[in-house]
Design a protein around this motif. Structure first.
Motif, PDB file in Angstrom:
ATOM      1  N   ALA A 102       0.836  -1.205   0.000  1.00 34.76           N
ATOM      2  CA  ALA A 102       0.000   0.000   0.000  1.00 34.76           C
ATOM      3  C   ALA A 102       0.871   1.256   0.000  1.00 34.76           C
ATOM      4  O   ALA A 102       0.629   2.196  -0.768  1.00 34.76           O
ATOM      5  CB  ALA A 102      -0.950   0.002   1.203  1.00 34.76           C
ATOM      6  N   ALA A 103       1.904   1.268   0.835  1.00 32.70           N
ATOM      7  CA  ALA A 103       2.777   2.444   0.914  1.00 32.70           C
ATOM      8  C   ALA A 103       3.465   2.691  -0.425  1.00 32.70           C
ATOM      9  O   ALA A 103       3.601   3.843  -0.861  1.00 32.70           O
ATOM     10  CB  ALA A 103       3.821   2.247   2.016  1.00 32.70           C
ATOM     11  N   ALA A 104       3.888   1.614  -1.096  1.00 29.91           N
ATOM     12  CA  ALA A 104       4.569   1.769  -2.387  1.00 29.91           C
ATOM     13  C   ALA A 104       3.612   2.327  -3.447  1.00 29.91           C
ATOM     14  O   ALA A 104       4.000   3.158  -4.271  1.00 29.91           O
ATOM     15  CB  ALA A 104       5.161   0.436  -2.831  1.00 29.91           C
ATOM     16  N   VAL A 105       2.360   1.875  -3.420  1.00 29.34           N
ATOM     17  CA  VAL A 105       1.368   2.408  -4.365  1.00 29.34           C
ATOM     18  C   VAL A 105       1.165   3.902  -4.107  1.00 29.34           C
ATOM     19  O   VAL A 105       1.148   4.721  -5.042  1.00 29.34           O
ATOM     20  CB  VAL A 105       0.022   1.654  -4.257  1.00 29.34           C
ATOM     21  N   LEU A 106       1.047   4.264  -2.838  1.00 32.88           N
ATOM     22  CA  LEU A 106       0.816   5.678  -2.507  1.00 32.88           C
ATOM     23  C   LEU A 106       2.024   6.533  -2.907  1.00 32.88           C
ATOM     24  O   LEU A 106       1.855   7.667  -3.369  1.00 32.88           O
ATOM     25  CB  LEU A 106       0.504   5.829  -1.010  1.00 32.88           C
ATOM     26  N   ARG A 107       3.239   5.989  -2.767  1.00 40.20           N
ATOM     27  CA  ARG A 107       4.444   6.715  -3.214  1.00 40.20           C
ATOM     28  C   ARG A 107       4.417   6.945  -4.712  1.00 40.20           C
ATOM     29  O   ARG A 107       4.722   8.033  -5.196  1.00 40.20           O
ATOM     30  CB  ARG A 107       5.703   5.923  -2.866  1.00 40.20           C
ATOM     31  N   LEU A 108       4.053   5.910  -5.443  1.00 36.60           N
ATOM     32  CA  LEU A 108       3.992   6.015  -6.905  1.00 36.60           C
ATOM     33  C   LEU A 108       3.002   7.106  -7.325  1.00 36.60           C
ATOM     34  O   LEU A 108       3.276   7.917  -8.218  1.00 36.60           O
ATOM     35  CB  LEU A 108       3.579   4.655  -7.481  1.00 36.60           C
TER      36      LEU A 108
END
Ligand code: C2E
Ligand code: CA
Ligand code: CA
Ligand code: CA
Length: 280
Positions: free
Chosen positions: A130-136
């Motif tokens: 989830a954190a990686a998606v939000l960073r992207l």
């Protein structure tokens, strides 16, 4: 052992079967180490059924395998899930989709397009997903609400508690969540009970029976009511005919997707489809 069954057409069938099996093995090997250049994303418009404005698109992955040609996703996605490469492919789709959304935002700042991205449960298992998606999303300076993560009931069934936690994190970051293929799983209501979703996508199998089946109409109508009272947007999938369109409108569905409006197309074809007033 082919000789032993050398009667009539048997050998031919055996040969075909063997060739098919060999092809499956070949595809499985290839998808375990995917060459991302062979994978492209196409986009299918999702329209407002009242005025036919294009509200969004769904990203659909395509594999152009050099020896065989196009391999359908219903065939290669399960292989990628089983072979462990679905994360790599999934990130490929997520990166492509976010980059594309950023381009559309730049080219048509007046027209907000939401992008539905199919995410496999194996991807939700990845730590920090989830954190990686939000960073992207932040890297591309996108409105997170325009990113819609589509999860199927089937895929969710595998690890329900993990999925619940990841969905919670995604939604806390503003990302929208859609329950895909609604009605095809065995515990559809359980999902809506545990997930705060934003969208339900009513499976094509319901839409295709709508015209002939008053019973199916009643089911779809009650799904619409439920979606309404839960503040969920509903999308009717696989609308192919004008009769189906008229019916899903009558039944109260706001959004739709299907060959009647457009097949999935290349990214460059989306903005020309939309037209100056946003209407397809
Ligand atoms: P889905 O998520 O339910 O996607 C909708 C499928 O219905 C797409 O098939 C689309 O081309 C097809 N479709 C749309 N409108 C119509 C219509 O009017 N009539 C008919 N007969 N079909 C219609 P596609 O592209 O072959 O994808 C099949 C499935 O593969 C998808 O079903 C999804 O489950 C999976 N898939 C595709 N791309 C991805 C991806 O990037 N990641 C993951 N995890 N799964 C994907
Ligand atoms: Ca989908
Ligand atoms: Ca679907
Ligand atoms: Ca499906």
């Amino acid at each position: 052992e082919a000789k032993a069954r050398d009667k009539g057409g048997m050998v031919l069938i055996d040969g075909d079967e063997r060739a098919m099996a060999a092809q499956q093995v070949h595809l499985r090997e290839q998808i375990a180490q995917p060459d991302l250049e062979q994978f492209t994303v196409v986009y299918q418009p999702i329209v407002d059924l009242a005025d036919l404005r294009v509200r969004g698109v769904e990203c659909l992955l395509r594999w152009n395998q050099p020896d065989i040609g196009a391999v359908p996703p219903d065939q290669f996605i399960p292989m990628a899930e089983a072979g462990g490469s679905i994360q790599v492919l999934g990130w490929h789709v997520l990166r492509e989709a976010c980059a594309q959304l950023a381009r559309w935002k730049q080219e048509r700042p007046d027209h907000r397009i939401a992008v539905g991205i199919n995410v496999s449960s194996r991807q939700l298992d990845e730590p920090g997903f989830a954190a990686a998606v939000l960073r992207l999303i932040a890297q591309h300076d996108l409105d997170p609400e325009l990113v819609v993560v589509e999860l199927t009931e089937q895929s969710l069934a595998l690890d329900f508690e993990t999925a619940v936690a990841v969905v919670k994190d995604l939604r806390a970051g503003g990302v929208s969540v859609a329950v895909d293929d609604y009605g095809t799983g065995y515990s559809s209501l359980r999902y809506l009970h545990r997930f705060d979703a934003d969208v339900v996508k009513i499976d094509r199998s319901f839409i295709s029976h709508l015209v002939d089946s008053p019973h199916t109409q009643k089911i779809v109508r009650s799904v619409m009511h439920m979606a309404d009272s839960l503040d969920l947007q509903s999308i009717a999938e696989g609308i192919e005919t004008c009769d189906q369109l008229a019916l899903v409108r009558d039944l109260g569905c706001a959004l739709g997707q299907g060959y009647l409006f457009s097949r999935p197309v290349a990214a460059e074809e989306i903005l020309p489809l939309i037209g100056p007033d946003g209407v397809l």
